[in-house]
Design an enzyme around this catalytic site. Structure first.
Site, PDB file in Angstrom:
ATOM      1  N   GLU A 284       0.898  -1.159   0.000  1.00  0.00           N
ATOM      2  CA  GLU A 284       0.000   0.000   0.000  1.00  0.00           C
ATOM      3  C   GLU A 284       0.933   1.204   0.000  1.00  0.00           C
ATOM      4  OE1 GLU A 284      -2.964  -1.044  -0.262  1.00  0.00           O
ATOM      5  OE2 GLU A 284      -2.700  -3.061   0.523  1.00  0.00           O
ATOM      6  N   CYS A 318      -1.484   9.614   2.789  1.00  0.00           N
ATOM      7  CA  CYS A 318      -1.159   8.989   1.500  1.00  0.00           C
ATOM      8  C   CYS A 318      -2.030   9.481   0.344  1.00  0.00           C
ATOM      9  CB  CYS A 318      -1.218   7.480   1.621  1.00  0.00           C
ATOM     10  SG  CYS A 318      -2.655   6.907   2.512  1.00  0.00           S
TER      11      CYS A 318
HETATM   12  P1  NAD Z   1       9.163   4.561   3.488  1.00  0.00           P
HETATM   13  O1  NAD Z   1       8.903   3.760   2.280  1.00  0.00           O
HETATM   14  O2  NAD Z   1      10.402   5.361   3.555  1.00  0.00           O
HETATM   15  O3  NAD Z   1       9.205   3.612   4.795  1.00  0.00           O
HETATM   16  C1  NAD Z   1       8.135   2.758   5.118  1.00  0.00           C
HETATM   17  C2  NAD Z   1       8.657   1.634   5.994  1.00  0.00           C
HETATM   18  O4  NAD Z   1       9.581   0.848   5.227  1.00  0.00           O
HETATM   19  C3  NAD Z   1       9.423   2.101   7.237  1.00  0.00           C
HETATM   20  O5  NAD Z   1       9.153   1.243   8.320  1.00  0.00           O
HETATM   21  C4  NAD Z   1      10.873   1.935   6.800  1.00  0.00           C
HETATM   22  O6  NAD Z   1      11.756   1.763   7.885  1.00  0.00           O
HETATM   23  C5  NAD Z   1      10.788   0.674   5.956  1.00  0.00           C
HETATM   24  N1  NAD Z   1      11.889   0.502   4.998  1.00  0.00           N
HETATM   25  C6  NAD Z   1      12.641   1.449   4.399  1.00  0.00           C
HETATM   26  N2  NAD Z   1      13.580   0.869   3.603  1.00  0.00           N
HETATM   27  C7  NAD Z   1      13.399  -0.464   3.701  1.00  0.00           C
HETATM   28  C8  NAD Z   1      14.045  -1.599   3.115  1.00  0.00           C
HETATM   29  N3  NAD Z   1      15.079  -1.469   2.293  1.00  0.00           N
HETATM   30  N4  NAD Z   1      13.590  -2.829   3.429  1.00  0.00           N
HETATM   31  C9  NAD Z   1      12.537  -2.983   4.273  1.00  0.00           C
HETATM   32  N5  NAD Z   1      11.902  -1.953   4.881  1.00  0.00           N
HETATM   33  C10 NAD Z   1      12.321  -0.714   4.587  1.00  0.00           C
HETATM   34  O7  NAD Z   1       7.872   5.449   3.716  1.00  0.00           O
HETATM   35  P2  NAD Z   1       7.639   6.568   4.792  1.00  0.00           P
HETATM   36  O8  NAD Z   1       8.374   7.784   4.405  1.00  0.00           O
HETATM   37  O9  NAD Z   1       7.830   5.986   6.146  1.00  0.00           O
HETATM   38  O10 NAD Z   1       6.053   6.804   4.649  1.00  0.00           O
HETATM   39  C11 NAD Z   1       5.480   7.668   3.770  1.00  0.00           C
HETATM   40  C12 NAD Z   1       5.008   6.951   2.525  1.00  0.00           C
HETATM   41  O11 NAD Z   1       4.031   5.966   2.864  1.00  0.00           O
HETATM   42  C13 NAD Z   1       4.304   7.891   1.568  1.00  0.00           C
HETATM   43  O12 NAD Z   1       4.644   7.558   0.256  1.00  0.00           O
HETATM   44  C14 NAD Z   1       2.833   7.606   1.846  1.00  0.00           C
HETATM   45  O13 NAD Z   1       1.966   7.999   0.819  1.00  0.00           O
HETATM   46  C15 NAD Z   1       2.871   6.127   2.043  1.00  0.00           C
HETATM   47  N6  NAD Z   1       1.678   5.641   2.734  1.00  0.00           N
HETATM   48  C16 NAD Z   1       0.763   4.884   2.035  1.00  0.00           C
HETATM   49  C17 NAD Z   1      -0.405   4.441   2.666  1.00  0.00           C
HETATM   50  C18 NAD Z   1      -1.442   3.623   1.947  1.00  0.00           C
HETATM   51  O14 NAD Z   1      -2.319   3.072   2.610  1.00  0.00           O
HETATM   52  N7  NAD Z   1      -1.398   3.512   0.626  1.00  0.00           N
HETATM   53  C19 NAD Z   1      -0.627   4.770   4.000  1.00  0.00           C
HETATM   54  C20 NAD Z   1       0.319   5.538   4.665  1.00  0.00           C
HETATM   55  C21 NAD Z   1       1.468   5.952   4.021  1.00  0.00           C
END
Ligand code: NAD
Length: 519
Positions: A284, A318
């Protein structure tokens, strides 16, 4: 200005005084918070810790241990054991009623400690109370919805099919076993609940990887899960950086299924990693939400509604509306009203009465947003409000002013999710042009149409490429309807909050049974 328009305001803070129980939890007797593995607090073999801060004041709230490869291994083993049971029945064998009972007990404990969890959202997550309270309510709503689904959708044998004279076949549905939820920082309690409850209720043992910016609520919920009586190893919490702890999880073949919520780039990377060893992934991810405003809409009223959605969690939601396509007949009035709405937002500390636009979550986000503001102008956007750093008296924090730009159909000045109170407003000559522009992005999470003519609105909304299409509302999410992204915003899987979410956490096998052959 019409009466209705003055009533629509951005989500707003009430004064929030930090409860002692939150400070005590953060202090943790002077020790860093360990991860929670097999019912125990685990310091971590990397001997690494990180601090989690309040982004509106830069106060260090707590120190947290980072989980390494060894802890991921331990958690997977503990979860496997808890799943199968060690001589006694495992989590997979618990009757659904008992799973529901434990889940609802956990909900009651969360409600008992509501103030601590609200403090996690407000202080660690940087949210205003109005939003944090709404998020908190999702704990119960998610649990109740999925308890109901779990009691309606049976696991185990499906109905039998006579495949041949001497062969019968049937489906067999079972939980994956060990599943992981990788959670972003913007909605920690909501997204932990959206992951954890359907996964547990379908019989899986879970590993929760909270975001490094907001680890506190998952650690607190993990502690409450123990108190609720979940067997050790059923709920594990692994804090740490994404590129380490998260990456170790993505590389672990013992995890059968990963539910990832976060940015498209990281989601794509995790998908590629997991594909090497066959772990299923559902994602997501982010959007670049659009709103289409038709010529019959009241520009003042709709500008305020859209402003409210653009500023939900200061634009760090998001499906935030970041792109507006407004009929040229009402565009000037709409732009004036948006300018007024965003100019009037009260920028301040998120726990102080009246704040509507608080600090963004971290320094990286601040730099990205400021860079995107400049880039929008370079690409041809005309600043209506030009953003930049905001000063808040007496507070250090990552404060940024709102930014809105006038765009035109022939330039693409807003290609990526910016994740702030940031939007481009593009006057258009027809609804068809608006739709084409709204759809001209690889994202596909949420979009809305704003019009008095509902049937015209519905006909247009159905043509968005997004997973969630709304008329005269945005950011509405209901249990029973899928919330899923198309394009680079999500997939595969059914999304969250629907019956298929529950079945996504299960594996469906085909079983064939033939008579023993005659000699
Ligand atoms: P991000 O992708 O940077 O991180 C998300 C999670 O992934 C964190 O826990 C992070 O530590 C982990 N992560 C990062 N690199 C990784 C790797 N190499 N391997 C495994 N895990 C890893 O996102 P963010 O900045 O924390 O959140 C914001 C983003 O999330 C925005 O794009 C937002 O739109 C999206 N979001 C989407 C929804 C939805 O339901 N579609 C809901 C909330 C947020």
């Amino acid at each position: 200005m019409s009466t209705a328009s003055t009533q629509i305001q951005s989500l707003t803070a009430s004064q929030f005084d930090t409860p002692d129980a939150f400070s005590k939890f953060c202090h943790n007797d002077g020790k860093p918070h360990g991860g929670i593995i097999d019912g125990k607090s685990v310091r971590g073999s990397m001997n690494a810790t990180f601090e989690t801060i309040d982004p509106g004041s830069m106060e260090v709230l707590a120190t947290v241990c980072e989980m390494g490869q060894d802890e991921v291994d331990q958690a997977v083993q503990a979860a496997h054991l808890a799943f199968r049971g060690n001589g006694v029945s495992g989590w997979r064998d618990f009757p659904v009623e008992e799973r529901c009972e434990l889940v609802m007990k956990l909900v009651e404990l969360c409600e008992r400690d509501r103030n601590v969890l609200l403090a996690c959202e407000i202080r660690d997550g940087g949210k205003v109370s109005e939003l944090a309270e709404g998020d908190f309510a999702q704990i119960r709503a998610t649990a109740e919805y999925f308890c109901d689904v779990a009691q309606r959708i049976p696991l185990g044998d499906g109905s039998k099919l006579q495949v041949a004279d001497n062969i019968e076949g049937y489906t067999y549905r079972e939980p994956w076993g060990v599943v992981a939820g990788i959670i972003p920082w913007n909605y920690p309690i909501v997204l932990t609940s959206w992951f954890m409850f359907p996964a547990l209720l379908s019989g899986n043992c879970v590993l929760i990887k909270p975001a490094e910016d907001t680890p506190l609520s998952a650690l607190y919920i993990g502690k409450l899960a123990e108190e609720a009586g979940f067997p050790p190893g059923v709920v594990n919490v692994l804090p740490g950086r994404g590129e380490l702890t998260g990456q170790f999880m993505a590389e672990h073949s013992g995890i059968r299924y990963i539910s990832f919520t976060g940015s498209p780039g990281v989601g794509q990377h995790i998908l590629r990693t997991c594909d090497r060893h066959g772990t299923r992934v559902k994602r997501e991810m982010g959007g670049n939400g659009a709103a289409v405003v038709l010529d019959d809409a009241d520009p003042q009223l709709v500008a305020r509604m859209i402003g409210r959605h653009t500023n939900q969690h200061f634009g760090q939601t998001c499906c935030t509306i970041h792109r507006v396509f407004v009929d040229q007949k009402i565009a000037d009035d709409f732009i004036d009203a948006q300018r007024e709405f965003f100019t009037d937002l009260k920028i301040g500390y998120q726990a102080e009465e009246g704040t509507q636009l608080g600090a963004v979550i971290n320094a990286t986000q601040r730099s990205r947003i400021l860079a995107a503001q400049k880039e929008t102008v370079t690409r041809g956007g005309q600043a209506i409000l030009d953003g930049g750093i905001a000063e808040v008296d007496g507070r250090d924090g990552y404060y940024i002013k709102p930014a809105i730009y006038r765009a035109s159909p022939n330039i693409n000045c807003n290609p990526d999710e910016v994740f702030h109170a940031f939007a481009t407003i593009c006057p258009v000559s027809s609804p068809e042009q608006a739709l084409e522009l709204a759809n001209s992005t690889p994202y596909g999470l949420g979009a809305s149409v704003w019009t008095k003519d509902i049937s015209r609105g519905v006909a247009l909304a159905k043509q968005f490429r997004d997973g969630t299409c709304q008329v005269n509302c945005h950011n509405t999410i209901a249990y029973g309807l899928p919330y899923a992204g198309q394009g680079i915003s999500g997939g595969p899987g059914a999304g969250v909050n629907c019956e298929e979410t529950f079945t996504d956490y299960t594996e469906l096998k085909a079983i064939y049974v033939a008579d023993y052959p005659n000699e």
